[in-house]
Design an enzyme around this catalytic site. Sequence first.
Site, PDB file in Angstrom:
ATOM      1  N   ASP A 253      57.690 -18.331  30.852  1.00  0.00           N
ATOM      2  CA  ASP A 253      56.555 -18.870  31.498  1.00  0.00           C
ATOM      3  C   ASP A 253      56.487 -20.212  31.288  1.00  0.00           C
ATOM      4  OD1 ASP A 253      56.353 -15.874  31.317  1.00  0.00           O
ATOM      5  OD2 ASP A 253      53.941 -15.940  31.322  1.00  0.00           O
TER       6      ASP A 253
ATOM      7  N   LYS B 104      52.392 -17.564  38.596  1.00  0.00           N
ATOM      8  CA  LYS B 104      51.244 -16.993  37.505  1.00  0.00           C
ATOM      9  C   LYS B 104      50.108 -17.813  37.575  1.00  0.00           C
ATOM     10  CE  LYS B 104      50.726 -16.873  32.423  1.00  0.00           C
ATOM     11  NZ  LYS B 104      51.612 -16.813  31.106  1.00  0.00           N
TER      12      LYS B 104
ATOM     13  N   LYS C 212      51.899 -13.003  38.574  1.00  0.00           N
ATOM     14  CA  LYS C 212      50.850 -12.428  37.455  1.00  0.00           C
ATOM     15  C   LYS C 212      49.680 -13.285  37.261  1.00  0.00           C
ATOM     16  CE  LYS C 212      51.441 -13.319  32.326  1.00  0.00           C
ATOM     17  NZ  LYS C 212      52.365 -13.191  31.237  1.00  0.00           N
TER      18      LYS C 212
END
Lengths: 302, 272
Positions: free
Chosen positions: A144, A207, A243
């Site tokens: 991430d 995300k 996400k």
Amino acid sequence: MATAPSLLHLGSLMGGVRSVDQVAVEERAASLGKRSIKKASKVWALELAIRMMDLTTLEGADTPGKVAALCGKAIRPDPTDHSVPSVAAVCLYPSLIAQAVQHLRGTTVKVASVATSFPSGQTFTTVKVTETREAVAAGADEIDMVIDRGAFLSGGYQKVYDEIVRIKEACGSAHLKVILETGELGSYDNVRRASILAMAAGADFIKTSTGKIQPAATPAVTLVMMEAVRDFHRETGRNVGLKAAGGIRTAKQAVQYLVLLYETLGPDWMTPNRFRLGASSLLNDVLMQLAREKTGAYQSAD
Amino acid sequence: MAPRLDVRKTYKLFVNGEFVRSESGRAYRPVAGVNVPRASRKDLRDAVRAARTAFDGWAGRTATNRGQILYRAAEMLDGRRLQFIQELGGGKPAGREVDAAVEALVWYAGWTDKLAQVAGTVNPVAGPYFNFTIPEPTGVVGVVATETPALLGLVRGIAPALAGGNVVVALASESRPLPALTLAEVLATSDFPPGVVNVLTGQRKELLPWLGAHMDVNAIDAAGCTAEELAAAQEAAAGNVKRVVAHRNGELSPSAITDLMEMKTVWHPIGT
């Protein structure tokens, strides 16, 4: 693998991003959030939410012991009910990857690590690349990364793009999730622009947030990103995942995100490979609601 | 001059310090011309959640402070005596009931800072320990008020629970709910933190099973239950081993407070 485009190409990519109708997006997100999901559908949605969950701990005070507990919970969320599925992944800081890998070996739970100087992203590109490489070498299945919001907001799209491309290279076979940190981008137009930029640069997932900034994920901002994913898929044929992370604490919220997902991207995205919920406290509430559906009695948080 | 138009009152539930309609939007008419909210299980769930959130703060108050707040509730109730008498049907019996309710609040207010001395003990043990037992609040208490007396039954349920440091979700008398909802207005102006007392009206048969089975309710004062309701509540309560207290004789008694408390014993090493 995306190659770095010329400035001219990037300019036309960014210039081609249409603006977002703020009122319409918020209204649509709010109206879809009112949908009522009951009984069997609710149980199905809650179990899907668990299978889509990135169980997260991103604290300075994280210890190997806490990671061990988190991994145990990730594998078997409800020790008293074996029908409850494992979560998708655990998400933690790079220095704890090794512990998590050890605990999760032989299970379906993936190890996700934040990288690139999370949560600010304000450091040298070489450091970010090195951090990513080391994280992958330590066993992370998913990375991430955060984008450099300072560069993005001052118009340095090329820098942001190049960084994502280099991190993607450093990831190798690991999946790359690009955190836009929508709470710092200022407008839905910027969120859409950053989404397109990240997807064009090769992100496997985009995300919403780090969870360190308020506001984090909101239904409206997630809807904007879902629409960007949908439009990107229509234009390029590439499937990018999404996400939602930060501020999702209740089962009800989680189900609302699934409704948004279904209505925007359809059943193809209703899988942990294409949608994730990043959360630290959500799982407990989802388990409570599942127990409520199964036993018929309201549950205690104890 | 034109006659004054009536200001018709909409009675509300009291949940988390707020006066709300039932989330279900339903109402019933136990008294001609008056709509009373008919709480749903989700209102009950919200009330329990509010109570649980308020518990630590209320249990953490000093006993003196809890007494002060209960005493203020007595003051507020006394100040609205005429309104209560009217809602109870008027006449001398109604006046006596309001007086008894005020007395109950004052009486339990006085007990808050004396209870530990009376109910607590220092226990002789064969070892180098200072061993003592003190009462501690149980948590969320569901109070099922008696159908009659509607006001006094409710006050005799909630006052001892609150005096002990518990938080309360009360089911008011189904046939005479108005005094309970007006009592909520009294409690709202008595300095109880939001969620410490919640008052629900509606059909008992709809609410009681959910209260009995709720895993986050620690005790039930079932004074207002029929024999069948009591049996059902006891069975449902077994799920999380809640305490079900029933068949009190209606007298004011410190055991009404300790019935809803847990006795905790401490073994404190004192060396040789």
